[in-house]
Design a protein around this motif. Structure first.
Motif, PDB file in Angstrom:
ATOM      1  N   GLY A 239       0.793  -1.220   0.000  1.00  0.00           N
ATOM      2  CA  GLY A 239       0.000   0.000   0.000  1.00  0.00           C
ATOM      3  C   GLY A 239       0.826   1.272   0.000  1.00  0.00           C
ATOM      4  N   LYS A 240       2.143   1.128  -0.121  1.00  0.00           N
ATOM      5  CA  LYS A 240       3.034   2.291  -0.098  1.00  0.00           C
ATOM      6  C   LYS A 240       2.622   3.281  -1.186  1.00  0.00           C
ATOM      7  CE  LYS A 240       7.084   3.734   1.608  1.00  0.00           C
ATOM      8  NZ  LYS A 240       6.997   4.510   2.793  1.00  0.00           N
ATOM      9  N   GLY A 241       2.466   4.539  -0.807  1.00  0.00           N
ATOM     10  CA  GLY A 241       2.088   5.576  -1.758  1.00  0.00           C
ATOM     11  C   GLY A 241       0.583   5.736  -1.913  1.00  0.00           C
ATOM     12  N   LEU A 242      -0.192   5.032  -1.083  1.00  0.00           N
ATOM     13  CA  LEU A 242      -1.651   5.109  -1.166  1.00  0.00           C
ATOM     14  C   LEU A 242      -2.228   5.610   0.152  1.00  0.00           C
ATOM     15  CD1 LEU A 242      -2.402   1.612  -2.773  1.00  0.00           C
ATOM     16  CD2 LEU A 242      -2.048   3.790  -3.955  1.00  0.00           C
ATOM     17  N   PHE A 243      -3.426   6.207   0.065  1.00  0.00           N
ATOM     18  CA  PHE A 243      -4.143   6.548   1.292  1.00  0.00           C
ATOM     19  C   PHE A 243      -5.629   6.306   1.114  1.00  0.00           C
ATOM     20  CE2 PHE A 243      -3.965  10.708  -0.890  1.00  0.00           C
ATOM     21  CZ  PHE A 243      -5.272  11.186  -0.759  1.00  0.00           C
ATOM     22  N   LEU A 244      -6.264   5.996   2.239  1.00  0.00           N
ATOM     23  CA  LEU A 244      -7.717   5.902   2.285  1.00  0.00           C
ATOM     24  C   LEU A 244      -8.248   7.277   2.647  1.00  0.00           C
ATOM     25  CD1 LEU A 244      -8.243   2.565   4.227  1.00  0.00           C
ATOM     26  CD2 LEU A 244      -9.073   3.060   1.920  1.00  0.00           C
ATOM     27  N   TYR A 245      -9.298   7.678   1.962  1.00  0.00           N
ATOM     28  CA  TYR A 245      -9.949   8.954   2.227  1.00  0.00           C
ATOM     29  C   TYR A 245     -11.397   8.671   2.592  1.00  0.00           C
ATOM     30  CZ  TYR A 245     -12.458  13.247   1.165  1.00  0.00           C
ATOM     31  OH  TYR A 245     -13.294  14.325   1.246  1.00  0.00           O
TER      32      TYR A 245
END
Length: 124
Positions: free
Chosen positions: A92-98
């Motif tokens: 999940g590196k470089g990702l975020f949950l919004y």
């Protein structure tokens, strides 16, 4: 472990007051998946704008020499909460949950707890 679409749908149904959710690549600013709910947020615009927030915070932490990681970022509006949770797994590196929440219906502490659990189960 769950995939992106199922995760976002589960986010919307399991977190009280959820009005929109997205998985975002903060290197490109593009949403990899979105689920819209009541409130009509343009999640593509939200993804791009919140990418700038994440990048700015990471730059600031680097300039300050902080070796800590970001657990989540909270933006409080008059009627909404916006939660940004960078993923910590290698995949999940470089990702975020919004997650956008209706402030009048949401329990912020519970939403943060549930979003952490959802992140742990996410398979990217």
């Amino acid at each position: 472990m769950t995939d992106v679409d199922n995760t976002l749908r589960a986010t919307m149904t399991s977190i009280e007051g959820a009005i929109g959710a997205a998985l975002v690549d903060y290197n490109s600013g593009m949403a990899l998946g979105t689920v819209d709910g009541p409130g009509g947020l343009d999640l593509s615009v939200a993804a791009a704008g919140n990418t700038d927030v994440v990048r700015a915070k990471m730059r600031t932490m680097e300039m300050l020499g902080l070796k800590d990681g970001i657990e989540d970022i909270l933006i409080t509006l008059t009627n909404q909460y916006h939660l940004i949770r960078p993923l910590t797994s290698r995949s999940g590196k470089g990702l975020f949950l919004y997650l956008a929440l209706d402030k009048g219906r949401a329990n912020l502490a519970m939403a943060r707890h549930q979003l952490a659990r959802i992140e742990a189960d996410l398979e990217v």
